[in-house]
Enzyme design. Structure first.
Site, PDB file in Angstrom:
ATOM      1  N   ARG A 124       0.815  -1.239   0.000  1.00  0.00           N
ATOM      2  CA  ARG A 124       0.000   0.000   0.000  1.00  0.00           C
ATOM      3  C   ARG A 124       0.837   1.273   0.000  1.00  0.00           C
ATOM      4  NH1 ARG A 124      -3.181  -3.217   3.172  1.00  0.00           N
ATOM      5  NH2 ARG A 124      -4.943  -3.993   1.989  1.00  0.00           N
ATOM      6  N   LYS A 146       2.918  11.896 -10.759  1.00  0.00           N
ATOM      7  CA  LYS A 146       2.148  10.990 -11.619  1.00  0.00           C
ATOM      8  C   LYS A 146       3.009   9.773 -11.931  1.00  0.00           C
ATOM      9  CE  LYS A 146       0.122  13.883 -14.885  1.00  0.00           C
ATOM     10  NZ  LYS A 146      -0.538  13.880 -16.199  1.00  0.00           N
ATOM     11  N   GLU A 188      10.136  20.220 -23.987  1.00  0.00           N
ATOM     12  CA  GLU A 188       9.246  20.368 -22.824  1.00  0.00           C
ATOM     13  C   GLU A 188       9.626  21.628 -22.026  1.00  0.00           C
ATOM     14  OE1 GLU A 188       6.624  18.517 -22.446  1.00  0.00           O
ATOM     15  OE2 GLU A 188       7.050  16.554 -23.329  1.00  0.00           O
ATOM     16  N   LYS A 230       7.112  23.858 -13.457  1.00  0.00           N
ATOM     17  CA  LYS A 230       6.193  22.715 -13.311  1.00  0.00           C
ATOM     18  C   LYS A 230       5.693  22.618 -11.866  1.00  0.00           C
ATOM     19  CE  LYS A 230       4.952  18.032 -14.218  1.00  0.00           C
ATOM     20  NZ  LYS A 230       5.138  16.737 -14.871  1.00  0.00           N
ATOM     21  N   GLU A 240      -4.543  17.326 -10.994  1.00  0.00           N
ATOM     22  CA  GLU A 240      -4.941  17.477 -12.385  1.00  0.00           C
ATOM     23  C   GLU A 240      -6.345  18.016 -12.592  1.00  0.00           C
ATOM     24  OE1 GLU A 240      -3.905  15.105 -16.306  1.00  0.00           O
ATOM     25  OE2 GLU A 240      -2.650  16.186 -14.945  1.00  0.00           O
ATOM     26  N   ARG A 244      -3.283  22.356 -14.209  1.00  0.00           N
ATOM     27  CA  ARG A 244      -2.239  21.422 -14.617  1.00  0.00           C
ATOM     28  C   ARG A 244      -2.319  21.110 -16.109  1.00  0.00           C
ATOM     29  NH1 ARG A 244       0.247  16.783 -10.725  1.00  0.00           N
ATOM     30  NH2 ARG A 244       1.480  15.718 -12.267  1.00  0.00           N
ATOM     31  N   ASN A 248      -0.205  20.719 -21.020  1.00  0.00           N
ATOM     32  CA  ASN A 248      -0.567  19.986 -22.224  1.00  0.00           C
ATOM     33  C   ASN A 248      -0.377  20.804 -23.506  1.00  0.00           C
ATOM     34  OD1 ASN A 248      -1.269  17.314 -22.388  1.00  0.00           O
ATOM     35  ND2 ASN A 248      -3.360  17.780 -23.028  1.00  0.00           N
ATOM     36  N   HIS A 251       0.529  19.262 -26.818  1.00  0.00           N
ATOM     37  CA  HIS A 251       0.377  17.809 -26.708  1.00  0.00           C
ATOM     38  C   HIS A 251      -0.855  17.273 -27.428  1.00  0.00           C
ATOM     39  CE1 HIS A 251       3.665  18.173 -23.969  1.00  0.00           C
ATOM     40  NE2 HIS A 251       3.659  16.891 -23.680  1.00  0.00           N
ATOM     41  N   HIS A 255       0.399  14.191 -29.325  1.00  0.00           N
ATOM     42  CA  HIS A 255       0.003  12.800 -29.077  1.00  0.00           C
ATOM     43  C   HIS A 255      -0.555  12.158 -30.346  1.00  0.00           C
ATOM     44  CE1 HIS A 255      -0.478  13.658 -24.500  1.00  0.00           C
ATOM     45  NE2 HIS A 255       0.667  13.064 -24.746  1.00  0.00           N
ATOM     46  N   HIS A 268       8.835  11.717 -28.446  1.00  0.00           N
ATOM     47  CA  HIS A 268       7.723  12.468 -27.844  1.00  0.00           C
ATOM     48  C   HIS A 268       7.942  13.980 -27.970  1.00  0.00           C
ATOM     49  CE1 HIS A 268       4.595  13.669 -25.091  1.00  0.00           C
ATOM     50  NE2 HIS A 268       5.491  14.300 -24.354  1.00  0.00           N
TER      51      HIS A 268
HETATM   52  N1  LIG Z   1       4.981  10.999 -14.895  1.00  0.00           N
HETATM   53  C1  LIG Z   1       4.912  12.077 -15.629  1.00  0.00           C
HETATM   54  O1  LIG Z   1       4.404  13.123 -15.213  1.00  0.00           O
HETATM   55  C2  LIG Z   1       5.487  12.029 -17.002  1.00  0.00           C
HETATM   56  C3  LIG Z   1       5.680  13.215 -17.723  1.00  0.00           C
HETATM   57  C4  LIG Z   1       6.268  13.142 -18.965  1.00  0.00           C
HETATM   58  C5  LIG Z   1       6.642  11.912 -19.495  1.00  0.00           C
HETATM   59  N2  LIG Z   1       6.442  10.779 -18.777  1.00  0.00           N
HETATM   60  C6  LIG Z   1       6.845   9.460 -19.298  1.00  0.00           C
HETATM   61  O2  LIG Z   1       8.254   9.466 -19.457  1.00  0.00           O
HETATM   62  C7  LIG Z   1       8.604   8.495 -20.436  1.00  0.00           C
HETATM   63  C8  LIG Z   1       9.657   9.076 -21.340  1.00  0.00           C
HETATM   64  O3  LIG Z   1      10.805   9.348 -20.585  1.00  0.00           O
HETATM   65  P1  LIG Z   1      12.252   9.410 -21.265  1.00  0.00           P
HETATM   66  O4  LIG Z   1      12.186  10.263 -22.460  1.00  0.00           O
HETATM   67  O5  LIG Z   1      13.196   9.738 -20.194  1.00  0.00           O
HETATM   68  O6  LIG Z   1      12.417   7.933 -21.833  1.00  0.00           O
HETATM   69  P2  LIG Z   1      13.237   6.629 -21.351  1.00  0.00           P
HETATM   70  O7  LIG Z   1      13.108   6.390 -19.919  1.00  0.00           O
HETATM   71  O8  LIG Z   1      12.771   5.549 -22.266  1.00  0.00           O
HETATM   72  O9  LIG Z   1      14.744   6.985 -21.706  1.00  0.00           O
HETATM   73  C9  LIG Z   1      15.090   7.198 -23.051  1.00  0.00           C
HETATM   74  C10 LIG Z   1      16.347   6.434 -23.430  1.00  0.00           C
HETATM   75  O10 LIG Z   1      17.468   7.105 -22.879  1.00  0.00           O
HETATM   76  C11 LIG Z   1      18.343   6.162 -22.285  1.00  0.00           C
HETATM   77  N3  LIG Z   1      19.036   6.867 -21.208  1.00  0.00           N
HETATM   78  C12 LIG Z   1      18.542   7.237 -20.011  1.00  0.00           C
HETATM   79  N4  LIG Z   1      19.442   7.967 -19.337  1.00  0.00           N
HETATM   80  C13 LIG Z   1      20.531   8.050 -20.126  1.00  0.00           C
HETATM   81  C14 LIG Z   1      21.790   8.687 -20.000  1.00  0.00           C
HETATM   82  N5  LIG Z   1      22.079   9.441 -18.930  1.00  0.00           N
HETATM   83  N6  LIG Z   1      22.687   8.552 -21.011  1.00  0.00           N
HETATM   84  C15 LIG Z   1      22.374   7.845 -22.116  1.00  0.00           C
HETATM   85  N7  LIG Z   1      21.194   7.235 -22.306  1.00  0.00           N
HETATM   86  C16 LIG Z   1      20.291   7.337 -21.318  1.00  0.00           C
HETATM   87  C17 LIG Z   1      17.463   5.057 -21.809  1.00  0.00           C
HETATM   88  O11 LIG Z   1      18.213   3.866 -21.684  1.00  0.00           O
HETATM   89  C18 LIG Z   1      16.410   5.005 -22.915  1.00  0.00           C
HETATM   90  O12 LIG Z   1      16.829   4.157 -23.947  1.00  0.00           O
HETATM   91  C19 LIG Z   1       7.326   8.124 -21.149  1.00  0.00           C
HETATM   92  O13 LIG Z   1       6.938   6.833 -20.764  1.00  0.00           O
HETATM   93  C20 LIG Z   1       6.308   9.133 -20.658  1.00  0.00           C
HETATM   94  O14 LIG Z   1       4.998   8.634 -20.603  1.00  0.00           O
HETATM   95  C21 LIG Z   1       5.882  10.824 -17.549  1.00  0.00           C
HETATM   96 ZN   LIG Z   2       5.270  15.809 -22.916  1.00  0.00          ZN
END
Ligand SMILES: NC(=O)c1ccc[n+]([C@@H]2O[C@H](COP(=O)([O-])OP(=O)(O)OC[C@H]3O[C@@H](n4cnc5c(N)ncnc54)[C@H](O)[C@@H]3O)[C@@H](O)[C@H]2O)c1
Ligand SMILES: [Zn+2]
Length: 367
Positions: A124, A146, A188, A230, A240, A244, A248, A251, A255, A268
């Protein structure tokens, strides 16, 4: 000169997240991390590429835990499945996880999203810390609580709000990021800066080459500025509601572009960059000054985005209508009213969107 370490606090309904940003944020955060982890079992979740590149950087943090259990997660979006969570929960229970155990995520946004969700549900809810290693995760995904995973039918469709105790964003970790990942994260930043913090926009404009070269010092004020923007939005709207939704910006079409291209071809942030360019057209028709729109277009033109393949406007429109961020009430656009101020607009007619899409697809950077 800007300070090498920036500290921020994000208050949330269950406490507060301490955010440490900087060149050697890990060293700066080590003492408070030790107080959090001392005497506990610490589960460390990270994908293989991140551990390979940066594993030793974590040493100053994890040394403090009584017992460390390192668990590998799949790299990228593949980690964000219910099946993977199940595997992690079983592994944690088997390795002696208790209500007062701790969890650390070390990786990009995908690692943080799945790790936060796993922490939020395990017994939990156990406390966790994020050490984000991508720019996108440092400025966006790690902030705001999130967490979640994907279903076949859609991304981020199962999840909960579970804020980390700390976010430790060490800009040195970004040196190994591929340039396209950096660019994607910077979009972003630009999104937040344009609607919420014009001086931050100016800083991005002035230091773009250093930022794209992953200069750890140049990145500190930019990561800090975007985090602060943020945090202001999230603090005003923790679960949200409308405010918040400002995040978007770009986006709605972003998306749809990702979905239309099967989540290949554009990252993205690259899709969001095109979404920003499109939103400018709708905003111009509602009074956004030409100079402000031109400024954002000029900045995004310096990002060297991959070109858009041929796309069908009607298909994009249908995808936008189906997006989970569109509510029952219909599509709501986040548009800049002026530089530094965004508004939610609900009355954009289908005909106007399709006409703007036609013009946009013919010339994405056009007015
Ligand atoms: N929770 C939220 O509020 C929120 C907001 C925006 C995005 N997201 C989520 O975040 C995700 C995208 O995150 P991301 O872009 O970090 O993607 P990711 O976690 O897939 O990382 C992208 C790539 O970079 C590589 N990598 C990571 N750190 C590295 C480093 N220091 N050096 C070299 N390579 C490295 C990873 O191995 C991966 O292949 C999506 O799933 C999205 O839905 C969440
Ligand atoms: Zn985004």
């Amino acid at each position: 000169m800007s300070p090498a370490i920036e500290r921020q606090t994000l208050p949330h309904p269950r406490g507060a997240t301490d955010i440490v940003i900087g060149v050697d944020a890990i060293g700066a955060a080590a003492e408070s991390f030790a107080a959090w982890a001392a005497g506990r079992t610490l589960f460390v979740l990270s994908p293989a590429p991140v551990r390979r590149l940066h594993g030793p950087s974590l040493a100053p943090l994890i040394a403090a835990a009584e017992r460390r259990v390192e668990i590998e997660v799949p790299d990228g979006e593949a980690a964000k499945t219910v099946g993977e969570c199940h595997r992690l929960w079983e592994a944690m229970l088997e390795r002696g996880g208790k209500r007062d155990s701790r969890l650390l995520t070390f990786g990009g946004g995908t690692t943080g999203d799945v790790g936060g969700f796993v922490a939020g549900c395990f017994l939990r809810g156990i406390s966790y810390v994020q050490v984000p290693t991508t720019l996108l995760a440092q400025v966006d995904a790690a902030i705001g609580g999130k967490t979640g995973v994907d279903l076949e039918g859609g991304k981020n469709t199962v999840g909960l709000f579970h804020h980390p105790a700390m976010v430790i964003s060490d800009t040195r970790l970004l040196a190994t990021l591929p340039p396209a990942e950096l660019r994607s994260g910077l979009v972003e930043v630009v999104k937040m800066a344009f609607l919420l913090d014009p001086p931050l926009l100016e800083r991005v404009e002035a230091t773009l080459p250093a930022l794209l070269a992953a200069d750890a010092r140049a990145l500190v004020p930019v990561v800090a500025g975007a985090c602060a923007a943020k945090c202001r939005v999230v603090a005003a709207d923790p679960e949200e509601g409308d405010r918040r939704r400002l995040l978007n910006f770009g986006h709605t079409l972003g998306h749809a572009l990702e979905a239309a291209l099967g989540y290949r071809h554009l990252r993205h942030g690259e899709a969001v960059a095109y979404g920003l360019l499109f939103a400018l057209r709708l905003a111009r028709a509602r009074g956004l000054e030409a100079a402000a729109a031109a400024r954002l277009r000029a900045l995004l033109a310096r990002f060297d985005l991959p070109p858009l393949p041929a796309l069908e406007p009607r298909r994009l429109y249908d995808l936008m209508r189906r997006d989970k961020k569109a509510r029952e009430a219909g599509m709501v656009w986040v548009l800049p009213a002026t530089l530094g101020r965004g508004v939610m607009v609900g009355d954009v007619r289908r005909r106007e969107v399709l006409a703007a899409l036609d013009a946009f697809l013919a010339d994405p950077f056009g007015e």
